[in-house]
Design a protein around this motif. Structure first.
Motif, PDB file in Angstrom:
ATOM      1  N   CYS A  36      13.710   4.746  -4.142  1.00  0.00           N
ATOM      2  CA  CYS A  36      12.636   3.871  -3.651  1.00  0.00           C
ATOM      3  C   CYS A  36      12.351   2.785  -4.689  1.00  0.00           C
ATOM      4  CB  CYS A  36      11.387   4.713  -3.368  1.00  0.00           C
ATOM      5  SG  CYS A  36      10.107   3.839  -2.461  1.00  0.00           S
ATOM      6  N   LYS A  37      13.311   1.894  -4.889  1.00  0.00           N
ATOM      7  CA  LYS A  37      13.206   0.888  -5.938  1.00  0.00           C
ATOM      8  C   LYS A  37      12.067  -0.101  -5.657  1.00  0.00           C
ATOM      9  CE  LYS A  37      18.183   1.050  -6.842  1.00  0.00           C
ATOM     10  NZ  LYS A  37      19.463   0.304  -6.749  1.00  0.00           N
ATOM     11  N   PRO A  38      11.419  -0.607  -6.707  1.00  0.00           N
ATOM     12  CA  PRO A  38      10.395  -1.641  -6.523  1.00  0.00           C
ATOM     13  C   PRO A  38      11.011  -2.915  -5.990  1.00  0.00           C
ATOM     14  CG  PRO A  38      10.939  -1.395  -8.850  1.00  0.00           C
ATOM     15  CD  PRO A  38      11.648  -0.283  -8.122  1.00  0.00           C
ATOM     16  N   GLU A  39      10.187  -3.734  -5.331  1.00  0.00           N
ATOM     17  CA  GLU A  39      10.758  -4.920  -4.694  1.00  0.00           C
ATOM     18  C   GLU A  39       9.750  -6.051  -4.564  1.00  0.00           C
ATOM     19  OE1 GLU A  39      11.941  -3.211  -0.951  1.00  0.00           O
ATOM     20  OE2 GLU A  39      10.015  -3.636  -0.003  1.00  0.00           O
ATOM     21  N   ILE A  40      10.282  -7.263  -4.534  1.00  0.00           N
ATOM     22  CA  ILE A  40       9.551  -8.422  -4.052  1.00  0.00           C
ATOM     23  C   ILE A  40      10.385  -9.002  -2.918  1.00  0.00           C
ATOM     24  CG2 ILE A  40       8.346  -8.907  -6.209  1.00  0.00           C
ATOM     25  CD1 ILE A  40      10.341 -10.992  -6.882  1.00  0.00           C
ATOM     26  N   THR A  41       9.720  -9.703  -2.004  1.00  0.00           N
ATOM     27  CA  THR A  41      10.412 -10.156  -0.793  1.00  0.00           C
ATOM     28  C   THR A  41      10.281 -11.657  -0.619  1.00  0.00           C
ATOM     29  OG1 THR A  41       9.816  -8.041   0.231  1.00  0.00           O
ATOM     30  CG2 THR A  41      10.707  -9.736   1.678  1.00  0.00           C
ATOM     31  N   VAL A  42      11.411 -12.296  -0.277  1.00  0.00           N
ATOM     32  CA  VAL A  42      11.444 -13.721   0.027  1.00  0.00           C
ATOM     33  C   VAL A  42      11.589 -13.882   1.537  1.00  0.00           C
ATOM     34  CG1 VAL A  42      12.552 -15.930  -0.435  1.00  0.00           C
ATOM     35  CG2 VAL A  42      12.662 -14.097  -2.135  1.00  0.00           C
ATOM     36  N   PHE A  43      10.606 -14.526   2.153  1.00  0.00           N
ATOM     37  CA  PHE A  43      10.665 -14.817   3.586  1.00  0.00           C
ATOM     38  C   PHE A  43      10.954 -16.307   3.759  1.00  0.00           C
ATOM     39  CE2 PHE A  43       7.837 -11.164   3.136  1.00  0.00           C
ATOM     40  CZ  PHE A  43       8.357 -10.286   4.078  1.00  0.00           C
ATOM     41  N   THR A  44      12.074 -16.622   4.379  1.00  0.00           N
ATOM     42  CA  THR A  44      12.450 -18.013   4.616  1.00  0.00           C
ATOM     43  C   THR A  44      12.217 -18.347   6.080  1.00  0.00           C
ATOM     44  OG1 THR A  44      14.121 -17.904   2.871  1.00  0.00           O
ATOM     45  CG2 THR A  44      14.294 -19.717   4.453  1.00  0.00           C
ATOM     46  N   LEU A  45      11.440 -19.393   6.327  1.00  0.00           N
ATOM     47  CA  LEU A  45      11.112 -19.777   7.692  1.00  0.00           C
ATOM     48  C   LEU A  45      12.235 -20.600   8.313  1.00  0.00           C
ATOM     49  CD1 LEU A  45       7.327 -20.763   7.444  1.00  0.00           C
ATOM     50  CD2 LEU A  45       8.381 -18.502   7.580  1.00  0.00           C
ATOM     51  N   GLN A  46      12.459 -20.389   9.603  1.00  0.00           N
ATOM     52  CA  GLN A  46      13.483 -21.127  10.341  1.00  0.00           C
ATOM     53  C   GLN A  46      12.978 -21.398  11.758  1.00  0.00           C
ATOM     54  OE1 GLN A  46      16.555 -22.303   9.139  1.00  0.00           O
ATOM     55  NE2 GLN A  46      16.553 -23.407  11.078  1.00  0.00           N
ATOM     56  N   SER A  47      12.873 -22.641  12.108  1.00  0.00           N
ATOM     57  CA  SER A  47      12.422 -23.011  13.451  1.00  0.00           C
ATOM     58  C   SER A  47      13.550 -22.846  14.452  1.00  0.00           C
ATOM     59  CB  SER A  47      11.938 -24.463  13.444  1.00  0.00           C
ATOM     60  OG  SER A  47      11.598 -24.859  14.764  1.00  0.00           O
ATOM     61  N   THR A  48      13.188 -22.325  15.635  1.00  0.00           N
ATOM     62  CA  THR A  48      14.148 -22.269  16.746  1.00  0.00           C
ATOM     63  C   THR A  48      13.769 -23.293  17.821  1.00  0.00           C
ATOM     64  OG1 THR A  48      12.886 -20.489  17.805  1.00  0.00           O
ATOM     65  CG2 THR A  48      14.676 -19.837  16.337  1.00  0.00           C
TER      66      THR A  48
ATOM     67  N   HIS B 146       0.799  -1.239   0.000  1.00  0.00           N
ATOM     68  CA  HIS B 146       0.000   0.000   0.000  1.00  0.00           C
ATOM     69  C   HIS B 146       0.826   1.280   0.000  1.00  0.00           C
ATOM     70  CE1 HIS B 146      -3.461   2.548   0.550  1.00  0.00           C
ATOM     71  NE2 HIS B 146      -3.146   2.903   1.775  1.00  0.00           N
ATOM     72  N   SER B 147       1.917   1.320   0.731  1.00  0.00           N
ATOM     73  CA  SER B 147       2.668   2.568   0.900  1.00  0.00           C
ATOM     74  C   SER B 147       3.517   2.942  -0.311  1.00  0.00           C
ATOM     75  CB  SER B 147       3.596   2.459   2.110  1.00  0.00           C
ATOM     76  OG  SER B 147       4.655   1.560   1.838  1.00  0.00           O
ATOM     77  N   HIS B 148       3.920   1.940  -1.096  1.00  0.00           N
ATOM     78  CA  HIS B 148       4.894   2.107  -2.185  1.00  0.00           C
ATOM     79  C   HIS B 148       6.231   2.638  -1.656  1.00  0.00           C
ATOM     80  CE1 HIS B 148       1.855   2.082  -5.714  1.00  0.00           C
ATOM     81  NE2 HIS B 148       1.233   1.699  -4.616  1.00  0.00           N
ATOM     82  N   GLY B 149       6.424   2.542  -0.350  1.00  0.00           N
ATOM     83  CA  GLY B 149       7.636   3.089   0.252  1.00  0.00           C
ATOM     84  C   GLY B 149       7.737   4.596   0.134  1.00  0.00           C
ATOM     85  N   GLY B 150       6.595   5.224  -0.148  1.00  0.00           N
ATOM     86  CA  GLY B 150       6.585   6.666  -0.380  1.00  0.00           C
ATOM     87  C   GLY B 150       6.764   7.016  -1.847  1.00  0.00           C
ATOM     88  N   GLN B 151       7.278   6.070  -2.629  1.00  0.00           N
ATOM     89  CA  GLN B 151       7.531   6.201  -4.060  1.00  0.00           C
ATOM     90  C   GLN B 151       8.633   7.214  -4.375  1.00  0.00           C
ATOM     91  OE1 GLN B 151       3.717   5.149  -6.536  1.00  0.00           O
ATOM     92  NE2 GLN B 151       4.574   7.003  -7.429  1.00  0.00           N
ATOM     93  N   ILE B 152       8.581   8.378  -3.756  1.00  0.00           N
ATOM     94  CA  ILE B 152       9.610   9.397  -3.939  1.00  0.00           C
ATOM     95  C   ILE B 152      10.170   9.755  -2.570  1.00  0.00           C
ATOM     96  CG2 ILE B 152      10.109  11.761  -4.676  1.00  0.00           C
ATOM     97  CD1 ILE B 152       7.778  11.451  -6.676  1.00  0.00           C
TER      98      ILE B 152
END
Length: 287
Positions: A271-283, A217-223
């Motif tokens: 404010c570059k566009p992005e996709i995010t990889v979330f890797t799960l790790q059990s503790t 939603h935020s677009h990181g502010g875009q500018i």
């Protein structure tokens, strides 16, 4: 934010970019919006089952197709996403910019169908998805594309008899989010990831047993202007704008994506566009 303040900030953005010279304007309009970045985050918790170690959730958000973002660009982003070999893909809203004017057809469905995730593809509504009488159209398109809508509901993702919970809320601005209904019957010890388009809704989410909230939603502010910061962020993204936020005395972690496309103004600056990889790790079992 009232209309006068909104227009003033948009005008400020344009003046700053134009005043910085033709090269800066060209960069912000033609180059940075195409500079897709891949963020990699590790999510750790004792609540994550050990069978989910290495499980990858890939988030993309705010494509705003139709406003200076084309199907060809979307397909290129999908190629990058598939190379990450996600186990699960989540989309946190705003597929096209103006649903009532967009030329809906097979190409966008075919693009969505290309996204590969063996443990499912899920999405939630954004405010642009509900706007312009597009609610039912976008729901149908996403369904044809193989995505499951989480609208005030949750699903269980299982692996070798163990599981995590993935939940999603309706859009906070134009929808009717109901977090109580969404989390009804969710086991308190289940690791729970919640999709919410608007990040500032986290101030309500912290009252509930949610481990991670993923938003856009935020677009990181875009500018972003050096030494000034964000020129403008939309309603419900004024407090939490980009990146990771943690809440003292609460288990919740919030991650806000800068998203992919642009809206209102076709610029991105610092404010570059992005996709995010979330890797799960059990503790679990760690001393």
């Amino acid at each position: 934010m009232n209309r006068r303040t909104f227009l003033k900030r948009l005008l400020t953005s344009s003046v700053v970019l134009l005043g910085s010279g033709g090269g800066t304007y060209y960069y912000a309009r033609e180059i940075e919006p195409s500079m897709l970045t891949i963020l990699k985050k590790t999510l750790t918790s004792v609540k994550i089952p050990q069978t989910f170690n290495g499980f990858k959730i890939v988030q993309f958000s705010d494509t705003h197709i139709g406003f200076h973002y084309t199907i060809d660009q979307f397909n290129s982003m999908i190629d990058s996403l598939n190379k990450l070999k996600p186990d699960c893909v989540v989309f946190t809203g705003d597929l096209v910019d103006m649903p009532h004017k967009y030329g809906w057809g097979d190409p966008i469905v075919q693009s969505l169908q290309k996204i590969q995730a063996p443990h499912g593809k899920f999405w939630v509504y954004g405010n642009h998805d509900h706007g312009g009488y597009g609610t039912d159209i976008i729901k149908d398109v996403m369904e044809q594309g193989g995505f499951t809508l989480l609208q005030n509901e949750h699903t269980i993702i299982s692996k070798k008899n163990e599981s995590i919970t993935l939940a999603g809320l309706d859009d906070a601005i134009l929808g009717k989010p109901d977090i109580e209904v969404t989390l009804q019957d969710v086991a308190p010890d289940s690791y729970t990831v919640l999709l919410v388009h608007e990040p500032d809704y986290a101030d309500r989410v912290i009252q509930f047993p949610v481990d991670v909230q993923l938003s856009g939603h935020s677009h990181g502010g875009q500018i972003q202007i050096p030494f000034y910061g964000y020129v403008y962020t939309p309603y419900y993204a004024e407090k939490y704008v980009e990146g990771k936020y943690t809440f003292n005395n609460h288990q919740l972690q919030l991650f806000v994506s800068r998203g992919i496309g642009t809206t209102r103004l076709p610029y991105r600056f610092f404010c570059k566009p992005e996709i995010t990889v979330f890797t799960l790790q059990s503790t679990k079992g760690n001393s």
